[in-house]
Structure formats: C-alpha cells, structure tokens
Write an enzyme that holds these catalytic residues in place. Structure first.
Site, PDB file in Angstrom:
ATOM      1  N   PHE A 155       0.812  -1.221   0.000  1.00 11.24           N
ATOM      2  CA  PHE A 155       0.000   0.000   0.000  1.00 11.24           C
ATOM      3  C   PHE A 155       0.846   1.272   0.000  1.00 11.24           C
ATOM      4  O   PHE A 155       0.311   2.356   0.236  1.00 11.24           O
ATOM      5  CB  PHE A 155      -0.933   0.004   1.225  1.00 11.24           C
ATOM      6  CG  PHE A 155      -1.907  -1.143   1.230  1.00 11.24           C
ATOM      7  CD1 PHE A 155      -3.093  -1.050   0.513  1.00 11.24           C
ATOM      8  CD2 PHE A 155      -1.627  -2.316   1.908  1.00 11.24           C
ATOM      9  CE1 PHE A 155      -3.993  -2.116   0.486  1.00 11.24           C
ATOM     10  CE2 PHE A 155      -2.516  -3.384   1.892  1.00 11.24           C
ATOM     11  CZ  PHE A 155      -3.703  -3.283   1.180  1.00 11.24           C
ATOM     12  N   CYS A 266      -0.597   3.067 -10.470  1.00 10.35           N
ATOM     13  CA  CYS A 266      -1.542   2.196  -9.757  1.00 10.35           C
ATOM     14  C   CYS A 266      -3.013   2.479 -10.046  1.00 10.35           C
ATOM     15  O   CYS A 266      -3.703   1.620 -10.578  1.00 10.35           O
ATOM     16  CB  CYS A 266      -1.282   2.283  -8.255  1.00 10.35           C
ATOM     17  SG  CYS A 266       0.303   1.564  -7.822  1.00 10.35           S
ATOM     18  N   ARG A 334       4.142   7.699 -15.290  1.00  7.90           N
ATOM     19  CA  ARG A 334       3.146   6.796 -15.842  1.00  7.90           C
ATOM     20  C   ARG A 334       1.743   7.407 -15.706  1.00  7.90           C
ATOM     21  O   ARG A 334       1.332   7.797 -14.621  1.00  7.90           O
ATOM     22  CB  ARG A 334       3.219   5.422 -15.151  1.00  7.90           C
ATOM     23  CG  ARG A 334       4.488   4.662 -15.540  1.00  7.90           C
ATOM     24  CD  ARG A 334       4.627   3.336 -14.842  1.00  7.90           C
ATOM     25  NE  ARG A 334       5.204   3.443 -13.513  1.00  7.90           N
ATOM     26  CZ  ARG A 334       5.597   2.399 -12.774  1.00  7.90           C
ATOM     27  NH1 ARG A 334       5.459   1.182 -13.244  1.00  7.90           N
ATOM     28  NH2 ARG A 334       6.135   2.573 -11.577  1.00  7.90           N
TER      29      ARG A 334
HETATM   30  N1  LIG Z   1       4.602   1.889  -7.611  1.00 11.49           N
HETATM   31  C1  LIG Z   1       3.728   1.941  -6.623  1.00 11.49           C
HETATM   32  O1  LIG Z   1       3.464   3.007  -6.046  1.00 11.49           O
HETATM   33  C2  LIG Z   1       3.023   0.697  -6.156  1.00 11.49           C
HETATM   34  C3  LIG Z   1       2.374   0.694  -4.915  1.00 11.49           C
HETATM   35  C4  LIG Z   1       1.748  -0.465  -4.489  1.00 11.49           C
HETATM   36  C5  LIG Z   1       1.727  -1.587  -5.306  1.00 11.49           C
HETATM   37  N2  LIG Z   1       2.337  -1.551  -6.519  1.00 11.49           N
HETATM   38  C6  LIG Z   1       2.341  -2.770  -7.331  1.00 11.49           C
HETATM   39  O2  LIG Z   1       3.612  -3.402  -7.183  1.00 11.49           O
HETATM   40  C7  LIG Z   1       3.994  -4.036  -8.414  1.00 11.49           C
HETATM   41  C8  LIG Z   1       5.337  -3.507  -8.864  1.00 11.49           C
HETATM   42  O3  LIG Z   1       5.198  -2.128  -9.159  1.00 11.49           O
HETATM   43  P1  LIG Z   1       6.461  -1.169  -9.384  1.00 11.49           P
HETATM   44  O4  LIG Z   1       5.906   0.209  -9.489  1.00 11.49           O
HETATM   45  O5  LIG Z   1       7.504  -1.487  -8.384  1.00 11.49           O
HETATM   46  O6  LIG Z   1       6.922  -1.685 -10.838  1.00 11.49           O
HETATM   47  P2  LIG Z   1       8.275  -1.295 -11.610  1.00 11.49           P
HETATM   48  O7  LIG Z   1       7.917  -1.340 -13.035  1.00 11.49           O
HETATM   49  O8  LIG Z   1       8.865  -0.051 -11.028  1.00 11.49           O
HETATM   50  O9  LIG Z   1       9.275  -2.484 -11.250  1.00 11.49           O
HETATM   51  C9  LIG Z   1       9.122  -3.799 -11.690  1.00 11.49           C
HETATM   52  C10 LIG Z   1      10.508  -4.414 -11.843  1.00 11.49           C
HETATM   53  O10 LIG Z   1      10.364  -5.802 -12.107  1.00 11.49           O
HETATM   54  C11 LIG Z   1      11.390  -6.184 -13.001  1.00 11.49           C
HETATM   55  N3  LIG Z   1      11.044  -7.466 -13.633  1.00 11.49           N
HETATM   56  C12 LIG Z   1      10.147  -7.725 -14.599  1.00 11.49           C
HETATM   57  N4  LIG Z   1      10.128  -9.043 -14.883  1.00 11.49           N
HETATM   58  C13 LIG Z   1      11.032  -9.636 -14.072  1.00 11.49           C
HETATM   59  C14 LIG Z   1      11.473 -10.962 -13.874  1.00 11.49           C
HETATM   60  N5  LIG Z   1      10.961 -11.978 -14.596  1.00 11.49           N
HETATM   61  N6  LIG Z   1      12.423 -11.196 -12.953  1.00 11.49           N
HETATM   62  C15 LIG Z   1      12.962 -10.188 -12.235  1.00 11.49           C
HETATM   63  N7  LIG Z   1      12.578  -8.906 -12.366  1.00 11.49           N
HETATM   64  C16 LIG Z   1      11.629  -8.624 -13.272  1.00 11.49           C
HETATM   65  C17 LIG Z   1      11.478  -5.018 -13.968  1.00 11.49           C
HETATM   66  O11 LIG Z   1      12.705  -4.998 -14.664  1.00 11.49           O
HETATM   67  C18 LIG Z   1      11.316  -3.836 -12.993  1.00 11.49           C
HETATM   68  O12 LIG Z   1      12.573  -3.395 -12.512  1.00 11.49           O
HETATM   69  C19 LIG Z   1       2.842  -3.779  -9.392  1.00 11.49           C
HETATM   70  O13 LIG Z   1       1.949  -4.849  -9.362  1.00 11.49           O
HETATM   71  C20 LIG Z   1       2.185  -2.530  -8.829  1.00 11.49           C
HETATM   72  O14 LIG Z   1       0.826  -2.434  -9.184  1.00 11.49           O
HETATM   73  C21 LIG Z   1       3.011  -0.439  -6.963  1.00 11.49           C
END
Ligand SMILES: NC(=O)c1ccc[n+]([C@@H]2O[C@H](COP(=O)([O-])OP(=O)(O)OC[C@H]3O[C@@H](n4cnc5c(N)ncnc54)[C@H](O)[C@@H]3O)[C@@H](O)[C@H]2O)c1
Length: 439
Positions: A155, A266, A334
C-alpha cells in the site's frame, strides 16, 4: 530472516531496503542487468526520498545485495517476494506475464522449502495460478520441494514510500497455512512495533483488499472532481465546498482535493483491472466504471480551460508547464495528466516549455515524439509565454516570485490544475487566474 525480492522497481527496491534495514539479509533480483549493475555500484535508478541512503547503508553493512541470478537469490532465502510489474493488458486486465514468469523461475531454481509472497497487485485468484505454475515446473524437474503461496499486497505511496513501508497503516497478509502466516507476522513485527497492525485473512480477500482500497481512493478523487465540474456550472466554489464537506468526520479532508485527474502506476490500471475482474465474474461494476470515465474526462480539464481562454488555434502561442510527474515527490510519469495536456497543446499548434524538479528524464521518454523545451528552473520556462499551467503541486510552486514572473511572461495568466493559491493573492498580483471548480 533471509529474504529474496524479485523485481527491483519502486515496490521491490523499497521493500528490500526496508527489510534489510530491520536486520534481515535481503537479496534483490531483477532481469534488467543495467539496473542491477548500477545498484551494485550504489546508483539507485528511481527518485524516492530516502531510498539512496537506505540502499547504500545496507549494502555497506552486507544486509542488502543485488543479482540477476534467481538461483543464487533463492539458495540463500526462505521467503521470496514477487514484486514485478502487473501492467494493464490490451483489454484493461492486469497482465500477469511477469508474475507468472517469476513463478516459473522460482519452480526452476528452488532447492528447499519456500514461502512465496505475491506483493505485486494481482487479480483475485492469482495465488492459485502462481501455485500451479510453480508446481508444474517442479513436476517437470521431478522435484518434490514444498512451498506455500501467500498474498501480501503493498500500500505504499510513491514520494512517501519509505515512511509508508516503515510505519504502515496496516500489513495485510492472506494465507492458508498458519505456519506461513506466523513467519510473515514475525517478518513484519519490527514495522508494527508500537501497535499491532498486522491483518491476517484468506488469500482471495487479501488480493481483493488492494483493489478495493485503490478503487475507494480513486472514487474520492473522481467524486470531488465531479463536484468541481458541477460547481463551475452553477457558480459555486469547490474550494469552499471542500472545506464545508470535509468538516464532516464521516467524509474528512483527506483525498478530496479537486485536480486534473489521477495518474500514476496504480490507480488507472487497478481501477481498470477491477472492472475487468468483476466482468469476468459476471458483474458489471457500474460505480467503478464511472470513476474511470470521470477521470479520463478530467485529464482534459486543463486543456479545456486553455481553449476557453485562447481558442482552439494555439499557433504562435507558448505555454509554460510547472510539474510533469503524476504527483509531487516522485519522478514517475506513468499516466501523468501532464502528458495529455502537453500533447493536446502541441496538436493544436502551441509550443511548450516545461519544468519539473525530478521527472524531466522520464518525461523525455514519455514525450519523445513531441517537441518540448525542458528547463532546469521554474522561472526559465516563463520566458515570453502566454500562460503558465501548474500541473503537479510540488512545494516549490507554492510561493513563487510573482514580480519576477510578471516581467518574464507575455501575459500574466496562471492556470492552476491543483488549486494551490487563493484567488485574492493571484488577482492582487495582477494575474488572470483559472482554477478547477471555480468560475
Ligand atoms: N509503484 C507503486 O506506487 C506501487 C504501490 C503499491 C503496489 N504496486 C504494485 O507493485 C507491483 C510492482 O510495481 P512497481 O511500481 O515497483 O513496478 P516497476 O515497473 O517499477 O518495477 C518492476 C521491476 O520488475 C522487473 N522485472 C520484470 N520481470 C522480471 C522478472 N521476470 N524477474 C525479475 N525482475 C523482473 C522489472 O525490470 C522492474 O525493474 C505492481 O503490481 C504494482 O501495481 C506499486
């Protein structure tokens, strides 16, 4: 505890650094070699207040390390977090290809019992898919290692991510196995030291909790934006209405600021995914579908104000943009409302000079097909512009030097997408002032 985090983006990196800070031994994985190489030499790929020092300190202490090698990470861990992206698919559903790829990688590389934690935001039922994928891969390997899948949605808010992770409002964990629930409770105990905020539940409810929370927050935003639009039609002032309704404790002041629409990684994708999840189960989520519709409309509200003031032909005009990221405190572009605005102005012949304290590198990527003049100072963008549009409410825009602005701009016009000023203040400075939800 020994923890692996797969996916080193906003969520994975913050979670890994915070777990390490609490004394766990954490290894962070990503497929992006460039990212991992940079992290290994202490270069943090994202802007997030506090993350740089947390990563560096824990690397030095040996509690945090980075690799592209899943096997190496799993060998050293008892808990593995999946924190990869779940972007929006073509039909609006959450695309699970990265999550399921990681599940396969886990099945292919595990060599002892593991607790596998879904931290990515994933549709209800994903834990079952992850479990099946790991089991199928283990079957191919002819291995009988045991594992348990739990759900632990995140969160945190970008811009306050470290604080949110270190002092969470709640830690939601969905599990079937009581032993795994106990381990997760122990892992999070240091983060909820002064008051227990650990909420254990079944897996599907945990997965749904994340979508319900984001849908509620998005609803608040679309609600106040709709009220703002009605205010403009009836000659009321949303700023006064906001104060009037927020005083009711059942409503509260939080998250009812009118603006130019929500963006980020998100809300847009999670709202769409929730509509899709409901549809797939035979239910039309009417309210949430309207929340999304209202938001899409709201992203054009600033451009509409420009057209109302300047007409549709903007050729020969130049607009300064203050703030590009989807919200202050982050470089994340984004779904940022600034993208819609800049594209619309340029499509209608106008020119753009833009400034953001952190998001210019990201903006250049998202707007690579568009000519934008970027500046490294909020005043430099004002040179001979016909109006300045405040899109992201960074603190540095709150008390600008109006005299300096007056001298630089062609016309003294401020269009404010975040209602940051009092009309009186701006009018006393001789500016025309347009805000959301006020005539
Ligand atoms: N960003 C936010 O504020 C936030 C908050 C809460 C929940 N979330 C959720 O958390 C999740 C991640 O979001 P994020 O913003 O950190 O995404 P992001 O795009 O910043 O990071 C994802 C990372 O995963 C890596 N990746 C992709 N495939 C991979 C694999 N097979 N093995 C290893 N690494 C791999 C990518 O290279 C990237 O660095 C999403 O589901 C998002 O909805 C995000």
């Amino acid at each position: 505890m020994k923890v692996a985090v797969i996916g080193s983006g906003y969520v994975g990196l913050v979670a890994a650094a915070c777990f390490a800070e609490m004394g766990n031994k954490v290894i962070c994985v990503d497929v992006d070699e460039n990212k991992i190489n940079n992290l290994k030499i202490g270069k943090v790929p994202i802007y997030e207040p506090g993350i740089d020092s947390l990563v560096l300190d824990n690397q030095k202490k040996g509690t945090l390390s980075f690799t592209t090698n899943v096997k190496e990470a799993l060998n050293e861990s008892t808990i593995v977090f999946i924190a990869v992206g779940t972007p929006m698919g073509d039909d609006g559903s959450a695309d699970l290809k990265y999550v399921l790829q990681v599940a396969e990688d886990i099945g292919n590389n595990m060599s002892h019992h593991l607790i596998v934690v879904d931290k990515s935001t994933v549709p209800v039922g994903t834990a079952d898919l992850v479990r099946k994928k790991i089991q199928k891969t283990l079957n191919v390997r002819n291995c009988n290692f045991t594992f348990d899948v739990v759900s632990n949605p995140e969160f945190l808010k970008e811009g306050a991510a470290i604080d949110d992770f270190m002092r969470p409002d709640r830690v939601v964990v969905g599990a079937e196995n009581l032993e795994s629930l106990k381990v997760m409770r122990e892992l999070y105990a240091p983060f909820t030291f002064n008051r227990d905020r650990f909420i254990g539940m079944d897996i599907r409810s945990a997965e749904m909790t994340k979508y319900a929370a984001n849908a509620m927050l998005a609803t608040k935003i679309s609600f106040i934006n709709e009220m703002a639009n009605i205010c403009e039609h009836v000659g009321a002032d949303i700023n006064q209405v906001r104060i009037g309704i927020g005083s009711d404790k059942r409503i509260g002041y939080q998250f009812i600021y009118p603006g130019c629409g929500y963006g980020g990684s998100c809300f847009p994708k999670d709202v769409k995914a929730l509509i899709n999840i409901a549809n797939n189960h035979g239910y039309h989520a009417e309210l949430i579908a309207s929340v999304e519709k209202v938001n899409n409309k709201q992203k054009n509200v600033l451009f509409k104000k420009i057209v109302d003031r300047f007409g549709t032909d903007l050729s020969g005009m130049k607009f300064a943009i203050w703030g590009l990221s989807f919200k202050p405190g982050t470089d994340d572009m984004r779904e940022a409302p600034s993208i819609n605005l800049i594209r619309s102005i340029v499509e209608n012949g106008g020119e753009i000079a833009a400034y953001d304290p952190k998001a210019i590198t990201q903006a250049k990527f998202y707007l690579k097909d568009i000519k934008v003049e970027y500046h490294s100072n909020k005043y430099d963008v004002l040179d001979k512009v016909d109006a300045v549009v405040l899109v992201t409410e960074w603190k540095e825009f709150r008390s600008p030097d109006f005299q300096k602005m007056s001298k630089m701009m062609n016309s003294k016009i401020l269009i404010d997408g975040r209602n940051q000023f009092s009309s009186e203040t701006i009018k006393n400075q001789g500016f025309e002032y347009y805000q959301i939800g006020v005539n």
